[in-house]
Design an enzyme around this catalytic site. Sequence first.
Site, PDB file in Angstrom:
ATOM      1  N   HIS A   1      23.020 -55.644  20.281  1.00 52.79           N
ATOM      2  CA  HIS A   1      21.806 -56.762  20.689  1.00 52.79           C
ATOM      3  C   HIS A   1      22.767 -58.162  20.588  1.00 52.79           C
ATOM      4  O   HIS A   1      21.179 -58.884  20.502  1.00 52.79           O
ATOM      5  CB  HIS A   1      21.380 -56.162  20.259  1.00 52.79           C
ATOM      6  CG  HIS A   1      19.794 -55.575  20.917  1.00 52.79           C
ATOM      7  ND1 HIS A   1      20.369 -53.642  20.007  1.00 52.79           N
ATOM      8  CD2 HIS A   1      19.507 -54.778  21.709  1.00 52.79           C
ATOM      9  CE1 HIS A   1      19.505 -52.608  20.398  1.00 52.79           C
ATOM     10  NE2 HIS A   1      18.761 -53.262  21.634  1.00 52.79           N
ATOM     11  N   HIS A   2      23.678 -58.400  20.542  1.00 51.73           N
ATOM     12  CA  HIS A   2      24.396 -59.491  19.829  1.00 51.73           C
ATOM     13  C   HIS A   2      23.523 -60.702  21.377  1.00 51.73           C
ATOM     14  O   HIS A   2      23.403 -61.967  20.550  1.00 51.73           O
ATOM     15  CB  HIS A   2      25.941 -59.656  19.436  1.00 51.73           C
ATOM     16  CG  HIS A   2      26.431 -59.919  20.677  1.00 51.73           C
ATOM     17  ND1 HIS A   2      26.208 -58.957  21.863  1.00 51.73           N
ATOM     18  CD2 HIS A   2      27.079 -60.975  21.356  1.00 51.73           C
ATOM     19  CE1 HIS A   2      27.200 -59.126  22.925  1.00 51.73           C
ATOM     20  NE2 HIS A   2      27.411 -60.040  23.257  1.00 51.73           N
TER      21      HIS A   2
ATOM     22  N   LYS B   1      32.874 -56.528  28.197  1.00 49.44           N
ATOM     23  CA  LYS B   1      33.140 -56.902  29.776  1.00 49.44           C
ATOM     24  C   LYS B   1      31.776 -58.051  29.826  1.00 49.44           C
ATOM     25  O   LYS B   1      32.418 -58.966  30.229  1.00 49.44           O
ATOM     26  CB  LYS B   1      32.252 -55.792  30.645  1.00 49.44           C
ATOM     27  CG  LYS B   1      32.611 -55.709  32.400  1.00 49.44           C
ATOM     28  CD  LYS B   1      32.070 -54.837  32.881  1.00 49.44           C
ATOM     29  CE  LYS B   1      32.347 -52.887  32.563  1.00 49.44           C
ATOM     30  NZ  LYS B   1      32.419 -52.570  33.808  1.00 49.44           N
TER      31      LYS B   1
ATOM     32  N   ASP C   1      31.534 -64.447  30.059  1.00 48.17           N
ATOM     33  CA  ASP C   1      30.792 -65.264  29.528  1.00 48.17           C
ATOM     34  C   ASP C   1      29.620 -64.674  30.473  1.00 48.17           C
ATOM     35  O   ASP C   1      28.538 -65.691  31.078  1.00 48.17           O
ATOM     36  CB  ASP C   1      31.410 -66.687  30.112  1.00 48.17           C
ATOM     37  CG  ASP C   1      32.121 -67.035  29.125  1.00 48.17           C
ATOM     38  OD1 ASP C   1      31.636 -66.793  27.046  1.00 48.17           O
ATOM     39  OD2 ASP C   1      32.939 -68.243  28.981  1.00 48.17           O
TER      40      ASP C   1
ATOM     41  N   LYS D   1      23.694 -48.705  28.996  1.00 54.24           N
ATOM     42  CA  LYS D   1      24.426 -48.030  30.100  1.00 54.24           C
ATOM     43  C   LYS D   1      22.845 -46.247  29.782  1.00 54.24           C
ATOM     44  O   LYS D   1      22.499 -45.865  29.289  1.00 54.24           O
ATOM     45  CB  LYS D   1      25.926 -47.379  30.032  1.00 54.24           C
ATOM     46  CG  LYS D   1      26.446 -46.601  30.950  1.00 54.24           C
ATOM     47  CD  LYS D   1      26.579 -47.911  31.910  1.00 54.24           C
ATOM     48  CE  LYS D   1      27.374 -47.768  33.100  1.00 54.24           C
ATOM     49  NZ  LYS D   1      28.665 -48.318  33.443  1.00 54.24           N
TER      50      LYS D   1
ATOM     51  N   SER E   1      25.479 -59.591  38.812  1.00 60.20           N
ATOM     52  CA  SER E   1      23.986 -58.941  38.613  1.00 60.20           C
ATOM     53  C   SER E   1      23.461 -60.239  37.643  1.00 60.20           C
ATOM     54  O   SER E   1      21.950 -60.738  37.851  1.00 60.20           O
ATOM     55  CB  SER E   1      24.225 -58.046  37.467  1.00 60.20           C
ATOM     56  OG  SER E   1      24.038 -56.702  38.302  1.00 60.20           O
TER      57      SER E   1
HETATM   58  N1  GLU Z   1      27.253 -50.794  36.386  1.00 56.71           N
HETATM   59  C1  GLU Z   1      28.563 -51.511  36.978  1.00 56.71           C
HETATM   60  C2  GLU Z   1      29.032 -51.487  35.837  1.00 56.71           C
HETATM   61  O1  GLU Z   1      29.971 -50.461  34.969  1.00 56.71           O
HETATM   62  C3  GLU Z   1      27.212 -52.932  36.894  1.00 56.71           C
HETATM   63  C4  GLU Z   1      26.491 -53.029  35.799  1.00 56.71           C
HETATM   64  C5  GLU Z   1      25.284 -53.915  35.699  1.00 56.71           C
HETATM   65  O2  GLU Z   1      25.620 -54.966  36.807  1.00 56.71           O
HETATM   66  O3  GLU Z   1      24.896 -54.664  35.050  1.00 56.71           O
HETATM   67  O4  GLU Z   1      29.514 -53.128  35.205  1.00 56.71           O
END
Ligand code: GLU
Length: 471
Positions: A64-65, A94, A99, A106, A362
């Site tokens: 939650h940073h 990731k 950034d 997940k 996203s």
């Molecule tokens: N499921 C994708 C991933 O592993 C996209 C996640 C997203 O768009 O929030 O990066």
Amino acid sequence: MSHKYSFFGAVEKSFDKAARFTKWDKGILEQIRQCNAVYQIRFPIKRDDGTVEVIEAYRVQHSHHKTPCKGGIRFAAEVNQDEVMALAALMTYKCTIVDVPFGGAKGGIKIDPKKYSSYELEKITRRYTAELIRKNFIGPGTDVPAPDYGTGEREMSWILDTYTAMHPGEIDAAGCVTGKPITQGGVRGRREATGLGVFFGIREVCNMTDIMQKLGMETGVEGKNVIVQGLGNVGYHSAKFFQDAGARIIALAEYEGAIWRKEGLDVDAVFQHRKKTGSILNYPGATNFAKTGDALEMECDILIPAALENVIDGQNAPHVKAKLIGEAANGPLSPEADEIFTQRGIIVVPDMYLNAGGVTVSYFEWLKNLSHVRYGRLEKRFTENMNTHILGQIEELSGKKVKGTARNMILHGPDEVDLVYSGLEETMINATREIMEVWKSNPDIPDMRTAAYVVAINKVATAYAQLGIFP
Ligand code: GLU
């Protein structure tokens, strides 16, 4: 295949390997490494045949940073807590590398979606969403799911519909999930985003003269022999962008087997063939390989595993002949495979940023939802008018006319998809360069994954320090 580490254990191992190259104290590192919240859910559904089945599902918030937390939801028979934890952790790293201001999360539902009717899948998805709402594990400012393995736009619109029904009047409700259909507040370019990001990332590495020299290859993507494992959303689009850029897709693999053709395969034609016949095998002019794993061991320049985790481990890594491996999937290599490739001088472009195109776009989708306006709406016409004016002046001064596609190119004002692609391209180029710089700055850093983790750890730790949690 036997594995020494669980998936989360493998992520922890890579983390520890990199943490040595940072200056943060143990407490901060420990806070970054752990999963903050693990929500395990069971609920019953009635199947179409009248029987009742208990569904096992998860949502893990790793960090939650930054909030909201962000990460896809996977539907697969193999889903388990360890896997969802590992994938949530990878999301934190990731997002920070590219950034994107989100914490990692997940979700997973332990079902093989092929064995359920769409009515059953809808019931499962809606109930799962309701369970997330109950615990405040979904919302535009708390946690924002997206597609992952086994899910897509359809599931995301069920999630949105369930969420909005239970939050009447919430003005930013559309930002509770990304990867939605365009008609439901999705953004153009999201579907192919992960594949396009994979392409941009590898292309950037291929444009680095010193790296290519080390690998004994020419710079550039054109003419390279590429193998892609997995023809799902990520694999298909990665393969297609490589083909469009002039690379040769010499082999494609799916779980039923692999096909190989020295002169290259046409990705769309293979995709259609699989749709029609139900199998990738027996594609006209190509050689069949019954074992899908064989594709990983064939001669090529670039290997792109784009399906699931742990497909290359200590056993098959010595047989891999690629010079460059691009991890389009999450966690396709085990830590043992990493060590082997480092020893063999094979460069692995790591998942945790290479497949960040999905979450990057996203982020653009979420921003669009919060701003309630389509990208390009305000500036497209203005830019076109301005370009027409500038070109008119140039033509008048030079006495010459610009014609055809060049003219259209110059006059064109940006559409939503143009802005999304350019934002993604910029993001992937910057991330690749940043990681490479860290790698080159310290000769003790053994591989690109470790360099990527160093970048990630530094950024997350800095964010925590800014919060004042660790003075
Ligand atoms: N499921 C994708 C991933 O592993 C996209 C996640 C997203 O768009 O929030 O990066």
